[in-house]
Design an enzyme around this catalytic site. Structure first.
Site, PDB file in Angstrom:
ATOM      1  N   THR A   1      -5.458   1.027  -1.679  1.00 46.12           N
ATOM      2  CA  THR A   1      -4.521   0.157  -1.027  1.00 46.12           C
ATOM      3  C   THR A   1      -5.432  -1.234  -0.659  1.00 46.12           C
ATOM      4  OG1 THR A   1      -4.948   0.834   0.990  1.00 46.12           O
ATOM      5  CG2 THR A   1      -3.473   1.899   0.130  1.00 46.12           C
TER       6      THR A   1
ATOM      7  N   GLY B   1       0.886  -1.225   0.024  1.00 44.44           N
ATOM      8  CA  GLY B   1       0.081  -0.031  -0.125  1.00 44.44           C
ATOM      9  C   GLY B   1       0.775   1.293   0.006  1.00 44.44           C
TER      10      GLY B   1
ATOM     11  N   ILE C   1      -7.451   5.941  -0.304  1.00 42.16           N
ATOM     12  CA  ILE C   1      -6.516   5.573  -1.517  1.00 42.16           C
ATOM     13  C   ILE C   1      -6.324   4.026  -1.707  1.00 42.16           C
ATOM     14  CG2 ILE C   1      -3.846   5.787  -1.640  1.00 42.16           C
ATOM     15  CD1 ILE C   1      -5.099   8.509  -1.287  1.00 42.16           C
TER      16      ILE C   1
ATOM     17  N   TYR D   1     -10.483   3.398  14.571  1.00 42.77           N
ATOM     18  CA  TYR D   1      -9.499   4.051  13.428  1.00 42.77           C
ATOM     19  C   TYR D   1      -9.554   5.690  13.767  1.00 42.77           C
ATOM     20  CZ  TYR D   1      -7.614   4.895   8.817  1.00 42.77           C
ATOM     21  OH  TYR D   1      -6.934   5.720   7.812  1.00 42.77           O
TER      22      TYR D   1
ATOM     23  N   LYS E   1      -6.277   8.019  14.552  1.00 44.73           N
ATOM     24  CA  LYS E   1      -5.858   8.831  13.828  1.00 44.73           C
ATOM     25  C   LYS E   1      -5.836  10.645  14.238  1.00 44.73           C
ATOM     26  CE  LYS E   1      -4.511   6.270  10.513  1.00 44.73           C
ATOM     27  NZ  LYS E   1      -3.140   6.164  10.097  1.00 44.73           N
TER      28      LYS E   1
END
Length: 253
Positions: free
Chosen positions: A190, A17, A188, A153, A157
């Protein structure tokens, strides 16, 4: 091009990724790259493909002893690092009603505590460098707007976003030659984003040209910004947060 000539970089989560793209792009720009990942096979293959400019190391970013070893092995093999990219991560889909405490702790252990350990070791290692150094922390658009299906998540972050600023200000106050910035990608393309539990679909994003709103970005879209923030060209930029989101932050949901 050689925007990172003479630089030594550690990139975590480099086995696939975004991390893989960053490691490859850094090497293309002249850096010597220490590529780490919990998956040893992936980083071994990456380093073999890059060539002598890359060295693979297996690393669990939640292990504080391993962090010390990674920096020491880097110094012994190549020299003191100038760049750290904290990229390793995972995503466990779960809302505030569904997320278990174990899931929350695991997510934060990797993406918040792991970044803390990386930043701490990097500052200690880089503070006496004789050239500008850079810490780049991969946060997310989740830190700027929240993602309800990805509670843990988003929390991790968000912590990375704030910690980045604290690290940057500490280095300025101490007059260390270290900048620290965070990147905030949206979707993105990945393996993590395309896993069934996350559910991204569609064609592969193009490597050139404009991308329509709502489509996935390419890993190179993040890697190229990392090159700039790792290079001395961004010497006046620290404590910043940089969306890589195709304008999504400013669009209605």
């Amino acid at each position: 091009m050689s925007r990172l000539e003479g630089k030594i970089a550690i990139v975590t989560g480099a086995g696939s990724g975004i991390g893989k793209a960053i490691a490859e792009t850094f090497a293309n720009e002249g850096a010597k790259v220490i590529a780490t990942d919990i998956n040893a096979d992936n980083v071994n293959k990456l380093a073999a493909a890059i060539g002598p400019q890359a060295m693979p190391l297996q690393q669990d970013v939640t292990d504080p002893v391993r962090w010390q070893e990674v920096f020491e092995e880097t110094r012994k093999a190549i020299g003191n690092p100038h760049i750290l990219v904290n990229n390793a991560g995972l995503v466990i889909p779960a809302s505030i009603e569904d997320c278990t405490l174990d899931e929350f702790r695991l997510t934060n252990a990797i993406m918040l505590e792991g970044v803390f350990l990386g930043c701490q070791n990097a500052v200690r290692a880089m503070k006496n460098n004789d050239q500008p150094s850079s810490i780049i922390n991969l946060s997310s658009m989740a830190a700027l707007q929240g993602y309800s299906p990805f509670l843990a998540y988003s929390a991790a972050k968000g912590g990375v976003r704030s910690m980045t600023k604290s690290v940057a200000l500490h280095c300025k106050e101490k007059n260390y030659p270290i900048r620290c910035n965070s990147l905030h990608p949206a979707g993105i393309d990945t393996p993590m984003v395309r896993q069934d539990t996350v559910g991204a679909r569609g064609d592969l994003p193009p490597t050139t040209g404009m991308i329509p709103l709502g489509e996935l970005g390419h890993t190179n879209d993040v890697a190229e910004l990392c090159v700039y923030l790792a290079s001395d060209a961004s010497r006046f930029m620290t404590a910043g947060e940089y969306p890589v989101d195709n304008g999504a932050l400013y669009q209605p949901s």
